[in-house]
Design a protein around this motif. Structure first.
Motif, PDB file in Angstrom:
ATOM      1  N   LEU A  71       0.884  -1.187  -0.128  1.00  0.00           N
ATOM      2  CA  LEU A  71       0.122   0.009   0.066  1.00  0.00           C
ATOM      3  C   LEU A  71       0.833   1.425   0.004  1.00  0.00           C
ATOM      4  N   GLU A  74       1.686   1.849  -3.591  1.00  0.00           N
ATOM      5  CA  GLU A  74       0.766   2.456  -4.192  1.00  0.00           C
ATOM      6  C   GLU A  74       0.485   3.875  -3.914  1.00  0.00           C
ATOM      7  N   ARG A  75       0.437   4.229  -2.713  1.00  0.00           N
ATOM      8  CA  ARG A  75       0.470   5.807  -2.278  1.00  0.00           C
ATOM      9  C   ARG A  75       1.615   6.666  -3.152  1.00  0.00           C
ATOM     10  N   VAL A 166      -6.262   4.636  -0.390  1.00  0.00           N
ATOM     11  CA  VAL A 166      -5.071   4.141  -0.016  1.00  0.00           C
ATOM     12  C   VAL A 166      -4.894   4.359   1.338  1.00  0.00           C
ATOM     13  N   ALA A 169      -7.107   2.194   3.444  1.00  0.00           N
ATOM     14  CA  ALA A 169      -6.556   0.930   3.444  1.00  0.00           C
ATOM     15  C   ALA A 169      -5.593   0.555   4.326  1.00  0.00           C
ATOM     16  N   LEU A 170      -4.355   1.692   4.268  1.00  0.00           N
ATOM     17  CA  LEU A 170      -3.280   1.722   5.314  1.00  0.00           C
ATOM     18  C   LEU A 170      -3.654   1.633   6.775  1.00  0.00           C
TER      19      LEU A 170
END
Length: 223
Positions: A71, A74-75, A166, A169-170
């Motif tokens: 993640l 992704e960020r 994100v 989710a983190l």
């Protein structure tokens, strides 16, 4: 005498960064072999963790820490879009007001999901700094070579929607990894996870450098 909290945090960050950069350093021998070995190690770890989870009903260390590394990457991918959205507009890369909104939001989400709010904010401070590292480097690159400037300017409001997704989710991954993050093995497993993410997402040198900046505070300080 035990080192101070700030010194312990610095040592933790240095240890993780050293482990991550070992394969990114110029001239590192047999990088492809190292990547393959990392993948094998991660696969073995996944197998072992799956076995452990089957016995305990709880995810093992790799299963807890790998999502945090993934993640984070992704960020970091959104940093490219933010940099492009700000390019030529005069908007500063440093935006303390926006950063505080992010930190206040994730603190609230941490309380709601059962994550440690202070630990969550520490992790996100590193995430923010890593994102800005990518933005600054891209702006330097585009200043030196305007031909590399993206042809389209993203809508920053839309990019921030992805960042918020994100972020949520983190926070959830932080809440679900308290055991692994507080364990003595955290730095080693996190380094393997980050190297595996580098392989999975084909991170270039800049984004891998930023990943090394993003994750050190994932692991809790050890006494």
């Amino acid at each position: 005498m035990l080192p101070s909290t700030s010194v312990r945090h610095a040592l933790t960050a240095a240890a993780v960064t050293t482990a991550l950069f070992a394969s990114a350093a110029p001239g590192f021998a047999a990088e492809r072999q190292s990547t393959a070995q990392t993948g094998q190690a991660a696969q073995a770890g996944q197998t072992g963790q799956a076995s452990q989870a089957g016995h305990t009903g709880k995810p093992g260390p790799y299963a807890q820490l790998h999502p945090l590394a993934s993640l984070s990457a992704e960020r970091l991918a959104t940093a490219d879009l933010v940099a492009a959205a700000k390019w030529g507009t005069g908007s500063p890369i440093d935006d303390p007001a926006r950063e505080q909104v992010v930190l206040d939001t994730v603190r609230k989400q941490a309380v709601e999901t059962g994550a440690d709010p202070e630990a969550t904010v520490r992790v996100f401070r590193d995430q923010i700094e890593a994102n800005k590292l990518v933005q600054r480097e891209l702006h330097r690159l585009w200043t030196a070579d305007p031909s590399k400037v993206p042809a389209e300017r993203p809508d920053l409001a839309e990019v921030r929607k992805e960042i918020n997704r994100v972020n949520t989710a983190l926070v959830q991954a932080i809440a679900g990894s308290a055991t692994a993050r507080s364990a003595s093995y955290c730095r080693g497993v996190l380094a393997v996870s980050a190297l595996q993410v580098r392989h999975e997402k084909q991170l270039d040198r800049l984004h891998f450098k930023a990943l090394a900046r993003a994750v050190p505070s994932v692991c809790a300080e050890q006494d």
